[in-house]
Design a protein around this motif. Structure first.
Motif, PDB file in Angstrom:
ATOM      1  N   CYS A  98      14.581   2.750  -3.823  1.00 16.13           N
ATOM      2  CA  CYS A  98      15.236   1.942  -3.606  1.00 16.13           C
ATOM      3  C   CYS A  98      15.126   1.306  -4.905  1.00 16.13           C
ATOM      4  O   CYS A  98      14.817   0.055  -5.652  1.00 16.13           O
ATOM      5  N   VAL A  99      12.876   1.174  -4.467  1.00 21.22           N
ATOM      6  CA  VAL A  99      12.153  -0.005  -5.614  1.00 21.22           C
ATOM      7  C   VAL A  99      12.208   0.687  -7.129  1.00 21.22           C
ATOM      8  O   VAL A  99      13.012  -0.476  -7.810  1.00 21.22           O
ATOM      9  N   VAL A 100      12.529   2.172  -7.212  1.00 17.67           N
ATOM     10  CA  VAL A 100      12.616   2.278  -8.515  1.00 17.67           C
ATOM     11  C   VAL A 100      13.676   1.309  -9.527  1.00 17.67           C
ATOM     12  O   VAL A 100      14.516   1.018 -10.265  1.00 17.67           O
ATOM     13  N   HIS A 101      15.008   1.949  -7.840  1.00 15.68           N
ATOM     14  CA  HIS A 101      16.630   1.328  -8.649  1.00 15.68           C
ATOM     15  C   HIS A 101      16.539  -0.112  -9.264  1.00 15.68           C
ATOM     16  O   HIS A 101      17.137  -1.045 -10.062  1.00 15.68           O
ATOM     17  N   MET A 102      15.518  -1.220  -7.844  1.00 21.25           N
ATOM     18  CA  MET A 102      15.609  -2.608  -8.421  1.00 21.25           C
ATOM     19  C   MET A 102      14.930  -3.075  -9.897  1.00 21.25           C
ATOM     20  O   MET A 102      15.541  -3.195 -10.611  1.00 21.25           O
ATOM     21  N   PHE A 103      13.576  -2.380 -10.298  1.00 18.82           N
ATOM     22  CA  PHE A 103      13.166  -2.576 -11.197  1.00 18.82           C
ATOM     23  C   PHE A 103      14.785  -1.538 -12.895  1.00 18.82           C
ATOM     24  O   PHE A 103      14.212  -2.534 -13.651  1.00 18.82           O
ATOM     25  N   ASN A 104      14.954  -0.917 -12.304  1.00 18.80           N
ATOM     26  CA  ASN A 104      15.296   0.132 -13.489  1.00 18.80           C
ATOM     27  C   ASN A 104      16.987  -0.910 -13.772  1.00 18.80           C
ATOM     28  O   ASN A 104      17.655  -0.997 -14.398  1.00 18.80           O
ATOM     29  N   HIS A 105      17.321  -1.773 -12.279  1.00 15.66           N
ATOM     30  CA  HIS A 105      18.764  -2.412 -12.360  1.00 15.66           C
ATOM     31  C   HIS A 105      17.893  -3.623 -13.286  1.00 15.66           C
ATOM     32  O   HIS A 105      18.611  -4.126 -13.859  1.00 15.66           O
ATOM     33  N   GLN A 106      16.752  -4.239 -13.606  1.00 13.44           N
ATOM     34  CA  GLN A 106      16.683  -4.971 -14.297  1.00 13.44           C
ATOM     35  C   GLN A 106      16.026  -4.941 -15.749  1.00 13.44           C
ATOM     36  O   GLN A 106      17.019  -5.994 -16.215  1.00 13.44           O
ATOM     37  N   THR A 107      15.874  -4.219 -15.871  1.00 11.43           N
ATOM     38  CA  THR A 107      16.176  -3.457 -17.233  1.00 11.43           C
ATOM     39  C   THR A 107      17.507  -3.279 -18.045  1.00 11.43           C
ATOM     40  O   THR A 107      17.644  -3.338 -18.788  1.00 11.43           O
ATOM     41  N   HIS A 108      17.721  -2.546 -16.815  1.00 11.54           N
ATOM     42  CA  HIS A 108      19.773  -2.173 -17.423  1.00 11.54           C
ATOM     43  C   HIS A 108      19.817  -3.698 -17.973  1.00 11.54           C
ATOM     44  O   HIS A 108      20.510  -3.612 -18.800  1.00 11.54           O
ATOM     45  N   HIS A 109      20.114  -4.584 -17.170  1.00 10.08           N
ATOM     46  CA  HIS A 109      20.937  -5.389 -17.888  1.00 10.08           C
ATOM     47  C   HIS A 109      20.163  -6.792 -17.917  1.00 10.08           C
ATOM     48  O   HIS A 109      20.484  -8.024 -19.423  1.00 10.08           O
ATOM     49  N   ARG A 110      18.675  -7.033 -18.511  1.00  7.48           N
ATOM     50  CA  ARG A 110      18.451  -7.293 -19.301  1.00  7.48           C
ATOM     51  C   ARG A 110      18.494  -6.498 -20.869  1.00  7.48           C
ATOM     52  O   ARG A 110      18.333  -7.168 -21.734  1.00  7.48           O
ATOM     53  N   ASP A 136       1.156  -1.332   0.256  1.00  8.84           N
ATOM     54  CA  ASP A 136       0.280  -0.170  -0.235  1.00  8.84           C
ATOM     55  C   ASP A 136       0.649   1.097  -0.007  1.00  8.84           C
ATOM     56  O   ASP A 136       1.669   1.008   0.044  1.00  8.84           O
ATOM     57  N   ASN A 137       0.153   2.423  -0.211  1.00 10.05           N
ATOM     58  CA  ASN A 137       1.298   3.065  -0.362  1.00 10.05           C
ATOM     59  C   ASN A 137       2.270   4.031   0.762  1.00 10.05           C
ATOM     60  O   ASN A 137       3.182   4.564   0.954  1.00 10.05           O
ATOM     61  N   SER A 138       1.658   3.854   2.093  1.00  8.59           N
ATOM     62  CA  SER A 138       2.725   3.563   3.291  1.00  8.59           C
ATOM     63  C   SER A 138       3.639   2.362   2.602  1.00  8.59           C
ATOM     64  O   SER A 138       4.726   3.663   3.624  1.00  8.59           O
ATOM     65  N   ASP A 139       3.873   2.054   2.931  1.00  8.57           N
ATOM     66  CA  ASP A 139       5.489   0.671   2.267  1.00  8.57           C
ATOM     67  C   ASP A 139       6.555   1.697   1.556  1.00  8.57           C
ATOM     68  O   ASP A 139       7.608   0.942   1.288  1.00  8.57           O
ATOM     69  N   LEU A 140       5.891   2.107   0.582  1.00  4.51           N
ATOM     70  CA  LEU A 140       6.401   3.292   0.065  1.00  4.51           C
ATOM     71  C   LEU A 140       7.128   4.453   0.594  1.00  4.51           C
ATOM     72  O   LEU A 140       7.993   4.922  -0.292  1.00  4.51           O
ATOM     73  N   GLN A 141       6.626   4.854   1.588  1.00  7.27           N
ATOM     74  CA  GLN A 141       7.202   5.881   2.242  1.00  7.27           C
ATOM     75  C   GLN A 141       8.353   5.744   3.401  1.00  7.27           C
ATOM     76  O   GLN A 141       8.390   4.450   3.556  1.00  7.27           O
ATOM     77  N   GLY A 142       9.060   6.632   3.689  1.00  9.91           N
ATOM     78  CA  GLY A 142      10.129   6.460   4.513  1.00  9.91           C
ATOM     79  C   GLY A 142      11.519   5.852   3.902  1.00  9.91           C
ATOM     80  O   GLY A 142      11.484   6.112   2.513  1.00  9.91           O
ATOM     81  N   ASP A 143      12.643   6.375   4.407  1.00 15.47           N
ATOM     82  CA  ASP A 143      13.688   5.941   4.395  1.00 15.47           C
ATOM     83  C   ASP A 143      13.946   4.090   4.281  1.00 15.47           C
ATOM     84  O   ASP A 143      13.596   3.692   5.142  1.00 15.47           O
ATOM     85  N   LEU A 144      14.778   3.631   3.746  1.00 13.40           N
ATOM     86  CA  LEU A 144      14.607   2.044   3.802  1.00 13.40           C
ATOM     87  C   LEU A 144      16.751   2.438   4.062  1.00 13.40           C
ATOM     88  O   LEU A 144      16.977   2.964   4.163  1.00 13.40           O
ATOM     89  N   VAL A 145      17.029   1.572   5.529  1.00  8.16           N
ATOM     90  CA  VAL A 145      18.240   1.526   5.963  1.00  8.16           C
ATOM     91  C   VAL A 145      18.154   0.290   5.648  1.00  8.16           C
ATOM     92  O   VAL A 145      17.878  -0.591   6.151  1.00  8.16           O
ATOM     93  N   GLY A 203      27.156  -4.223   1.663  1.00 14.24           N
ATOM     94  CA  GLY A 203      28.794  -5.420   1.828  1.00 14.24           C
ATOM     95  C   GLY A 203      28.859  -4.104   0.257  1.00 14.24           C
ATOM     96  O   GLY A 203      30.923  -4.793   0.402  1.00 14.24           O
ATOM     97  N   VAL A 204      28.745  -4.380  -1.055  1.00 16.12           N
ATOM     98  CA  VAL A 204      29.497  -3.659  -1.887  1.00 16.12           C
ATOM     99  C   VAL A 204      30.321  -2.703  -1.334  1.00 16.12           C
ATOM    100  O   VAL A 204      31.777  -1.991  -1.603  1.00 16.12           O
ATOM    101  N   ALA A 205      29.721  -1.554  -0.364  1.00 11.78           N
ATOM    102  CA  ALA A 205      30.200  -0.059  -0.067  1.00 11.78           C
ATOM    103  C   ALA A 205      30.773  -0.733   0.611  1.00 11.78           C
ATOM    104  O   ALA A 205      31.321   0.350   1.868  1.00 11.78           O
ATOM    105  N   ASP A 206      30.766  -1.893   1.736  1.00 11.39           N
ATOM    106  CA  ASP A 206      31.356  -2.250   3.073  1.00 11.39           C
ATOM    107  C   ASP A 206      30.510  -1.354   4.262  1.00 11.39           C
ATOM    108  O   ASP A 206      31.652  -0.122   4.906  1.00 11.39           O
ATOM    109  N   ARG A 207      29.405  -0.267   4.162  1.00 15.18           N
ATOM    110  CA  ARG A 207      28.802   0.950   4.580  1.00 15.18           C
ATOM    111  C   ARG A 207      27.762   0.650   5.249  1.00 15.18           C
ATOM    112  O   ARG A 207      26.742  -0.092   4.227  1.00 15.18           O
ATOM    113  N   ASP A 208      26.665   1.129   6.662  1.00 15.13           N
ATOM    114  CA  ASP A 208      24.944   1.170   6.381  1.00 15.13           C
ATOM    115  C   ASP A 208      24.711   2.349   5.569  1.00 15.13           C
ATOM    116  O   ASP A 208      25.516   3.521   4.524  1.00 15.13           O
ATOM    117  N   MET A 209      23.429   2.361   4.367  1.00 13.21           N
ATOM    118  CA  MET A 209      23.459   2.642   3.593  1.00 13.21           C
ATOM    119  C   MET A 209      21.615   3.291   4.405  1.00 13.21           C
ATOM    120  O   MET A 209      20.695   1.946   5.369  1.00 13.21           O
TER     121      MET A 209
END
Length: 170
Positions: free
Chosen positions: A131-143, A105-114, A118-124
Motif C-alpha cells: 500500500c505504501v509503494v502504491h501511494m508513492f507510485n500513484h503520486q508519480t503516475h499522476h504527476r 520503523d520497520n515494524s510499521d511496514l509489516q503486516g496487512d492494512l485493512v 468507497g471506490v470498490a464498495d467493500r473491505d480491503m
C-alpha cells in the motif's frame, strides 16, 4: 515485498520536491489554462493535481489514522478550486507525509492494512508495504500526467528524475 523506512523518507522528500516544482512552474499560469480539459483521465491540470492530493489524503488517513478527504473519490477532481488552494493543502499534506515517514520503523511496514474502500464498495486488505509503494507510485503516475499536460500546453515542466533530487529538500 520488503521496503524500509529509508525508502519512505526518500519518497516523501521526492514528493515534496516534485510538488514544489509544479507549483513554482504553474504559479503564474492563467487559471483558465489550469482548468482547461486536456483529454486526460482527470481532465485538466488542476483536476489531476486535485485528484492526486485527494489520493494522498485518503492513503494517509489509512496510514496515520488522521483525517480523510471530505469529498468522495468520484469528486476527487473538485477537492481544491484553485492553484492557491492546492498549494496550501499540498504543503500541509506533504508535511504530514514527511512526518509520518520520519517516524516509521520497520515494524510499521509489516503486516496487512485493512480498510473500507468507497471506490470498490467493500473491505480491503493488502500488505502495508504494498500500500505504501502504491501511494508513492500513484503520486508519480499522476504527476507524469501533469507533466505531459504542461508540456503539451507549451509550459515548462519539472525535472522529475529521482537521481536529480537535491540533497537539501527539507
Amino acid at each position: 515485498m520488503k521496503i524500509g523506512p529509508e525508502y519512505c523518507v526518500m519518497m516523501a522528500r521526492y514528493n515534496t520536491w516534485q510538488n514544489r516544482q509544479v507549483f513554482d512552474l504553474l504559479r503564474d499560469v492563467d487559471p483558465a489554462e489550469l482548468t482547461r480539459d486536456r483529454g486526460a483521465f482527470f481532465g485538466s491540470i488542476l483536476g489531476t493535481l486535485s485528484h492526486l492530493l485527494w489520493g494522498d489524503h485518503i492513503w494517509m488517513s489509512r496510514f496515520d489514522g488522521g483525517t480523510a478527504p471530505e469529498v468522495p473519490g468520484d469528486k476527487s477532481t473538485t477537492l481544491v478550486p484553485t492553484l492557491g488552494a492546492w498549494e496550501a493543502e499540498r504543503v500541509c499534506m506533504d508535511g504530514r507525509i514527511r512526518l509520518w515517514a520520519d517516524a516509521l520503523d520497520n515494524s510499521d511496514l509489516q503486516g496487512d492494512l485493512v480498510w473500507y474502500s468507497g471506490v470498490a464498495d467493500r473491505d480491503m486488505s493488502k500488505p502495508m508495504a504494498f500500500c505504501v509503494v502504491h501511494m508513492f507510485n500513484h503520486q508519480t503516475h499522476h504527476r507524469g500526467q501533469v507533466h505531459a499536460m504542461m508540456t503539451a500546453a507549451g509550459l515548462a515542466a519539472p525535472v522529475s528524475d529521482l537521481i536529480f533530487m537535491p540533497e537539501e529538500v527539507a
